[in-house]
Design a protein around this motif. Structure first.
Motif, PDB file in Angstrom:
ATOM      1  N   ASN A   3       0.783  -1.069  -0.184  1.00 47.61           N
ATOM      2  CA  ASN A   3       0.098  -0.049  -0.299  1.00 47.61           C
ATOM      3  C   ASN A   3       1.053   1.217  -0.134  1.00 47.61           C
ATOM      4  OD1 ASN A   3      -1.678   2.112   0.343  1.00 47.61           O
ATOM      5  ND2 ASN A   3      -2.794   1.075   2.207  1.00 47.61           N
ATOM      6  N   ARG A   5       0.380   4.577   0.134  1.00 49.11           N
ATOM      7  CA  ARG A   5      -0.452   5.495   0.634  1.00 49.11           C
ATOM      8  C   ARG A   5       0.539   6.196   1.529  1.00 49.11           C
ATOM      9  NH1 ARG A   5      -2.376   6.510   5.489  1.00 49.11           N
ATOM     10  NH2 ARG A   5      -2.311   4.080   6.045  1.00 49.11           N
ATOM     11  N   ASP A  91       3.165   3.471   3.894  1.00 47.48           N
ATOM     12  CA  ASP A  91       2.530   2.535   4.796  1.00 47.48           C
ATOM     13  C   ASP A  91       3.307   1.172   4.145  1.00 47.48           C
ATOM     14  OD1 ASP A  91      -0.689   1.643   5.784  1.00 47.48           O
ATOM     15  OD2 ASP A  91       1.415   1.354   6.592  1.00 47.48           O
ATOM     16  N   THR A  93       2.337  -3.108   4.422  1.00 48.57           N
ATOM     17  CA  THR A  93       1.486  -4.130   4.559  1.00 48.57           C
ATOM     18  C   THR A  93       2.167  -4.886   5.724  1.00 48.57           C
ATOM     19  OG1 THR A  93       3.100  -5.660   3.473  1.00 48.57           O
ATOM     20  CG2 THR A  93       1.221  -4.750   2.418  1.00 48.57           C
ATOM     21  N   SER A 364      -5.096   1.985   9.338  1.00 47.32           N
ATOM     22  CA  SER A 364      -4.779   0.343   9.202  1.00 47.32           C
ATOM     23  C   SER A 364      -3.691   0.616   8.082  1.00 47.32           C
ATOM     24  CB  SER A 364      -6.055  -0.332   8.748  1.00 47.32           C
ATOM     25  OG  SER A 364      -6.473  -0.038   7.427  1.00 47.32           O
ATOM     26  N   GLU A 365      -3.515  -1.002   7.806  1.00 46.76           N
ATOM     27  CA  GLU A 365      -2.259  -1.321   6.637  1.00 46.76           C
ATOM     28  C   GLU A 365      -3.302  -1.060   5.228  1.00 46.76           C
ATOM     29  OE1 GLU A 365      -2.862  -5.831   5.815  1.00 46.76           O
ATOM     30  OE2 GLU A 365      -1.765  -5.206   7.888  1.00 46.76           O
ATOM     31  N   ASP A 366      -4.503  -1.073   5.315  1.00 44.03           N
ATOM     32  CA  ASP A 366      -5.117  -0.499   4.294  1.00 44.03           C
ATOM     33  C   ASP A 366      -5.546   0.898   4.110  1.00 44.03           C
ATOM     34  OD1 ASP A 366      -5.048  -3.124   3.096  1.00 44.03           O
ATOM     35  OD2 ASP A 366      -6.642  -3.606   4.349  1.00 44.03           O
ATOM     36  N   GLY A 367      -5.132   1.706   4.784  1.00 41.22           N
ATOM     37  CA  GLY A 367      -5.557   3.155   4.922  1.00 41.22           C
ATOM     38  C   GLY A 367      -6.482   3.464   6.113  1.00 41.22           C
ATOM     39  N   LEU A 369      -9.844   3.644   7.985  1.00 42.12           N
ATOM     40  CA  LEU A 369     -11.033   2.793   8.023  1.00 42.12           C
ATOM     41  C   LEU A 369     -12.046   3.367   9.038  1.00 42.12           C
ATOM     42  CD1 LEU A 369      -9.775  -0.733   8.921  1.00 42.12           C
ATOM     43  CD2 LEU A 369     -10.262   0.197   6.796  1.00 42.12           C
TER      44      LEU A 369
END
Length: 691
Positions: A3, A5, A91, A93, A364-367, A369
């Motif tokens: 990711n 970001r 970031d 993972t 989070s690791e996905d941006g 939330l």
């Protein structure tokens, strides 16, 4: 999958004050999200890893790198004293750790990534930024050193520097407002209220203020007393007769002073596996059901201060039953409307619409939330307000339009326990001082929102901050207040300075520390233990689930922590024996009681096998399973998951990084028949062995 970001980091060494246990423990366990997993007590991370070759960073540099388990990427930059360092980092993972070392190689800050850093340089030299990962995480990243700039001396400009991490169009935001004598001294908003729709955070953005709401509930109770609808001395069963009799009277006053002895419902629900950090449903009716299931009080009413959301939820029920209105309607008609707080509402449930509100977010690791609000929070929280409306509210304290001066004074008077000790807490308000200036304050946090409201009655001034970023440290309000009201406060002192005077640490005989060596349990969270030890001339403290830290004497009874802005004061009883210690951190004082000494218990695998089995609690209708895996005793709950248990006293274990205490129970034949589970505000929930 990487990711890419970018998330900001902003380093501010001198004033980083990570939370101890928080003044308002309704939210403590909610911070068990990845970015704050390491911040329960002394949130400074110390790891032994292999350090890769160092790269030098200068303002404007962009440096790419990668990291895998067991490796550390390291970047250094020369910085003068009194500077801010600002930059960004991509970031990774998995869970990454970012740590900052000062010129002496000491870890001055660290947190699970991503979280905006807020530190400042206290001395000139080479600072090192390290990045590493836990578990099997790995990935590429990019470090961008944006700029290094002097710390502003103008308060308004310094606030803008402090808010740098939130002043972005890809980050949750924040708002700050400072006023005195009815005149605004500073106000500004930063970042975004809604990332999905690109809506900026404004001064009039309604935001969940969490436990800051408690003062409104207490005020509603006081209004009802003024109107003759209730008395603070009423037995709560007068208004809620379906509550059980515990053999001792719980009064309405006990509810609004956190001295009722009731179970704290959020901690209790977490024991049952309810995932409050993921929006699990909580109904308001559960407050009464939880109280009905409680077999006995945790303490005699009025004898112990124990922060309690159940109590404030029940207080809201009493307002409803004595007024004939739902709580949100009562507050709108009797408080918010008459005061002109046009952007403030009670949100009855997380499903109710609050127009133009901020959405709560956590990294989070996905941006970022989106995070849902807590359910069942009415009375304990659940109010949405703005920094501007909160100024109106506090101005009602100074010149009441609703209620009267007597109500305000009583709310701001610390409750006195049955043993004569003051709690430092009135009715929904904490009462303390900041550098010699009286301060009335209350912070709050829902799952992702953060808030702080502070009032300085002696100078008729106040500040409020709020954010929809779960990583926002609302205690920054006190730093900002110190900037704007500095002329009214005593000179700022470093931690331990007041006690230290001209004390020379080299003059301290380390053997004198031996009478203080031992284990001390925080009164506010008895399962959280501070252990003090000595190795030669070096003195240490270690908190449950945390790394060991060196402490330095500042007098014969006071000590400063080496890597955290905190200090310790050891206390003696009437016989001159050490009875406890006070931990001073973040402007808070927490007493810890010395525990009786015991020989370290090192159970064998055979000893641990005695605890294997399945256990059930009638009170919370929940199963736990204890399993032996090799030489480790592992606890499992269906929704909480599995975790190793750490031996303490004989038959006593800690779990979840010190959050849980499990005390096993044996029968007369020494067979294990159950255990008692505690997690801070909720204690001694019994589980019976079923197989």
């Amino acid at each position: 999958m990487l990711n890419t970001r970018r998330v900001s980091w902003f380093i501010h060494i001198n004033t980083c004050k990570l939370p101890l246990l928080g003044i308002f423990p309704l939210e403590n366990f909610l911070r068990k999200i990845p970015m704050l997993r390491a911040a329960l007590l002394f949130a400074i991370l110390f790891f032994t890893t292999t350090v890769a070759a160092q790269d030098t960073l200068r303002p404007g540099d962009v440096v790419a790198g990668s990291v895998s388990q067991g490796d550390t990427a390291s970047y250094v930059t020369e910085v003068a004293a009194g500077r801010f360092i600002m930059g960004e980092i991509t970031d990774l993972t998995g869970d990454a750790i970012v740590q900052l070392l000062d010129p002496e190689g000491r870890a001055v800050a660290g947190t699970t990534y991503p979280l905006a850093f807020v530190f400042e340089t206290s001395e000139a030299g080479e600072y090192r930024l390290q990045i590493f990962v836990e578990d099997d995480g790995a990935g590429d990243f990019e470090v961008f050193l944006d700029r290094i700039e002097p710390i502003e001396t103008d308060p308004a400009k310094l606030v803008d520097q402090l808010m740098f991490p939130y002043d972005r169009d890809d980050s949750p935001g924040a708002a700050v407002s400072v006023w005195r004598n009815g005149q605004n001294m500073f106000s500004d908003a930063y970042g975004m209220a809604n990332l999905a729709y690109g809506i900026p955070f404004d001064l009039d953005t309604p935001t969940n203020i969490g436990s800051t709401s408690k003062q409104f509930t207490a005020f509603a109770i006081m209004l009802q007393e003024e109107r003759g609808k209730l008395s603070l001395e009423d037995d709560i069963r007068t208004h809620i007769p379906e509550l059980p009799e515990f053999g001792e009277t719980i009064t309405v006053r006990h509810l609004v002073t956190h001295t009722s002895g009731l179970r704290e419902f959020l901690n209790l629900l977490r024991m049952s596996g309810r995932r409050l950090d993921h929006g699990d449903y909580i109904g308001r009716e559960e407050l009464i059901e939880i109280t009905q299931n409680q077999p006995a009080l945790q303490n005699s009413p009025g004898s112990e201060w124990n922060y309690n959301n159940t109590a404030f939820g029940l207080a809201a029920v009493i307002v409803e039953r004595t007024s004939g209105q739902r709580f949100h309607e009562f507050m709108a008609d009797n408080v918010f409307g008459p005061l002109g707080m046009t952007r403030t509402v009670v949100r009855p449930t997380p499903e109710h619409i609050v127009k133009e509100r901020s959405v709560g977010y956590t990294p989070s690791e996905d941006g970022f939330l989106e995070i849902s609000d807590l359910g069942g929070a009415v009375g304990a929280g659940a109010i949405y307000s703005t920094v501007e409306d909160l100024q109106i509210w506090v101005e009602n304290y100074a010149n009441p339009k609703i209620g009267n001066a007597e109500i305000v004074e009583e709310m701001m008077t610390p409750y006195v326990l049955t043993d004569g000790e003051e709690t430092g807490y009135g009715y929904g308000l904490s009462v303390d001082e900041q550098r010699g200036l009286k301060r009335i304050q209350h912070g709050g946090a829902d799952v992702a929102h953060r808030s702080m409201l502070a009032y300085y009655p002696e100078i008729n001034a106040g500040i409020t901050v709020q954010s929809n970023h779960s990583g926002f440290d609302s205690n920054i309000a006190f730093r900002i207040a110190g900037l704007f009201f500095e002329d009214e406060m005593d000179p700022e002192e470093e931690e331990g300075e007041a006690e230290a005077g001209d004390f020379d640490p080299a003059s301290y005989d380390s053997e004198d520390f031996d009478e203080m060596v031992g284990r001390y349990a925080l009164d506010a969270a008895p399962e959280f233990i501070l252990t003090f030890t000595r190795e030669g001339d070096t003195l240490y403290t270690q908190a449950t689930g945390q790394s060991r830290l060196e402490i330095v004497p500042t007098s014969d009874s006071t000590f400063a922590l080496s890597a955290v802005e905190a200090s310790l004061t050891f206390l003696r009883d009437s016989d001159g024996e050490i009875e406890g210690a006070t931990l001073n951190q973040n402007g808070q004082q927490q007493h810890a009681t010395r525990l009786e000494e015991y020989e370290t218990w090192e159970p064998t695998a055979e000893d641990l096998a005695a605890f294997e089995g399945r256990y059930f609690s009638e009170e919370i209708e929940t199963f736990y399973t204890m399993m032996l895996e090799g030489e480790r005793l592992v606890m499992h709950q269906r929704r909480i998951g599995s975790g190793d248990l750490t031996p303490g006293n004989e038959d006593v274990f800690g779990g979840l990084s010190g959050e849980l205490t499990i005390s096993f129970e044996r029968d007369r034949n020494s067979q294990v028949i159950g255990f008692y589970l505690s997690n801070g505000r909720t204690r001694d929930v019994r589980f019976e062995r079923v197989r």
